[in-house]
Write an enzyme that holds these catalytic residues in place. Structure first.
Site, PDB file in Angstrom:
ATOM      1  N   CYS A 135      37.807  43.858  29.791  1.00  0.00           N
ATOM      2  CA  CYS A 135      38.389  43.301  31.020  1.00  0.00           C
ATOM      3  C   CYS A 135      38.003  44.172  32.212  1.00  0.00           C
ATOM      4  CB  CYS A 135      39.910  43.221  30.889  1.00  0.00           C
ATOM      5  SG  CYS A 135      40.735  42.856  32.449  1.00  0.00           S
ATOM      6  N   HIS A 144      46.260  38.787  38.636  1.00  0.00           N
ATOM      7  CA  HIS A 144      46.101  39.519  39.889  1.00  0.00           C
ATOM      8  C   HIS A 144      46.639  38.668  41.024  1.00  0.00           C
ATOM      9  CE1 HIS A 144      42.432  37.254  38.983  1.00  0.00           C
ATOM     10  NE2 HIS A 144      42.260  37.083  40.288  1.00  0.00           N
ATOM     11  N   HIS A 186      46.204  38.001  44.929  1.00  0.00           N
ATOM     12  CA  HIS A 186      45.442  38.198  46.167  1.00  0.00           C
ATOM     13  C   HIS A 186      46.435  38.406  47.310  1.00  0.00           C
ATOM     14  CE1 HIS A 186      41.451  36.679  44.673  1.00  0.00           C
ATOM     15  NE2 HIS A 186      42.236  36.055  43.805  1.00  0.00           N
TER      16      HIS A 186
HETATM   17  P1  DGP Z   1      40.005  34.985  41.053  1.00  0.00           P
HETATM   18  O1  DGP Z   1      39.084  33.907  41.474  1.00  0.00           O
HETATM   19  O2  DGP Z   1      41.432  34.703  41.509  1.00  0.00           O
HETATM   20  O3  DGP Z   1      39.921  35.314  39.588  1.00  0.00           O
HETATM   21  O4  DGP Z   1      39.556  36.267  41.893  1.00  0.00           O
HETATM   22  C1  DGP Z   1      38.962  37.399  41.378  1.00  0.00           C
HETATM   23  C2  DGP Z   1      38.709  38.301  42.545  1.00  0.00           C
HETATM   24  O5  DGP Z   1      38.319  39.561  42.033  1.00  0.00           O
HETATM   25  C3  DGP Z   1      37.582  37.845  43.473  1.00  0.00           C
HETATM   26  O6  DGP Z   1      38.124  37.657  44.786  1.00  0.00           O
HETATM   27  C4  DGP Z   1      36.584  38.964  43.473  1.00  0.00           C
HETATM   28  C5  DGP Z   1      37.354  40.107  42.877  1.00  0.00           C
HETATM   29  N1  DGP Z   1      36.553  40.991  42.044  1.00  0.00           N
HETATM   30  C6  DGP Z   1      35.807  40.635  40.980  1.00  0.00           C
HETATM   31  N2  DGP Z   1      35.206  41.709  40.456  1.00  0.00           N
HETATM   32  C7  DGP Z   1      35.598  42.780  41.200  1.00  0.00           C
HETATM   33  C8  DGP Z   1      35.311  44.167  41.147  1.00  0.00           C
HETATM   34  O7  DGP Z   1      34.569  44.678  40.301  1.00  0.00           O
HETATM   35  N3  DGP Z   1      35.896  44.948  42.102  1.00  0.00           N
HETATM   36  C9  DGP Z   1      36.731  44.429  43.061  1.00  0.00           C
HETATM   37  N4  DGP Z   1      37.257  45.284  43.938  1.00  0.00           N
HETATM   38  N5  DGP Z   1      37.032  43.131  43.129  1.00  0.00           N
HETATM   39  C10 DGP Z   1      36.466  42.307  42.212  1.00  0.00           C
END
Ligand code: DGP
Length: 113
Positions: A4, A99, A101
Site C-alpha cells: 500500500c 484518506h 482530501h
Molecule cells: P483518490 O482518487 O481519492 O484515491 O486520491 C488519491 C490521491 O492520492 C490523489 O489525489 C493523488 C494522491 N497520491 C497518490 N500517490 C501519492 C503519493 O505518492 N504521494 C502523495 N503525496 N500523494 C499521492
C-alpha cells in the site's frame, strides 16, 4: 499493508511533504493538488474505505477529524475547506487506503460534480 502506497508514506518508505503526524494519522500534501491547499489525512491503520472500517477505527477517524479542526487555520484554511473521501470505482478511488482530501485556500466551486 506491504504493497500500500499510503502505508509506505506513513512509514517514511516513500517521501512526502508531511505537515502533521500523531499516533493516529499523518497529514501530507497531495502530489497532484486540485486546489491551492490540497492535503490528505491518512489514518495510520490500514483500511480501504469506510465500508471496511471497524468501530474502533471509526473512533480513531473521529479523533483525527476533531484534531483537524484545531489544525486547519495553520494549514491556510481560515476561509473554510472541503473534506472528500472517495470510495470505489464510481468515485474514482485510486488508493485503497482510506484518506480524506482536505481542499481549500480559495473559494471552491459550489457544485461537487
Ligand atoms: P483518490 O482518487 O481519492 O484515491 O486520491 C488519491 C490521491 O492520492 C490523489 O489525489 C493523488 C494522491 N497520491 C497518490 N500517490 C501519492 C503519493 O505518492 N504521494 C502523495 N503525496 N500523494 C499521492
Amino acid at each position: 499493508m506491504s504493497d500500500c502506497i499510503f502505508c509506505k508514506i506513513i512509514k517514511g518508505e516513500i517521501p512526502s511533504v508531511k505537515l502533521y503526524e500523531d499516533d493516529d494519522m499523518v497529514i501530507i500534501k497531495d502530489v497532484a493538488p486540485q486546489a491551492p491547499v490540497h492535503l490528505l489525512l491518512l489514518p495510520k491503520q490500514h483500511f480501504a474505505n469506510i465500508m471496511e472500517m471497524t468501530d474502533e477505527q471509526a473512533q480513531i477517524l473521529g479523533r483525527c477529524l476533531k484534531k483537524l479542526s484545531a489544525l486547519a487555520d495553520g494549514f491556510g484554511l481560515e476561509g473554510g475547506f472541503r473534506l472528500v473521501s472517495n470510495k470505489g470505482a464510481d468515485a474514482c478511488q485510486s488508493v485503497e487506503h482510506l484518506h480524506i482530501h482536505i481542499l481549500g485556500g480559495k473559494k471552491l466551486a459550489d457544485k461537487m460534480c
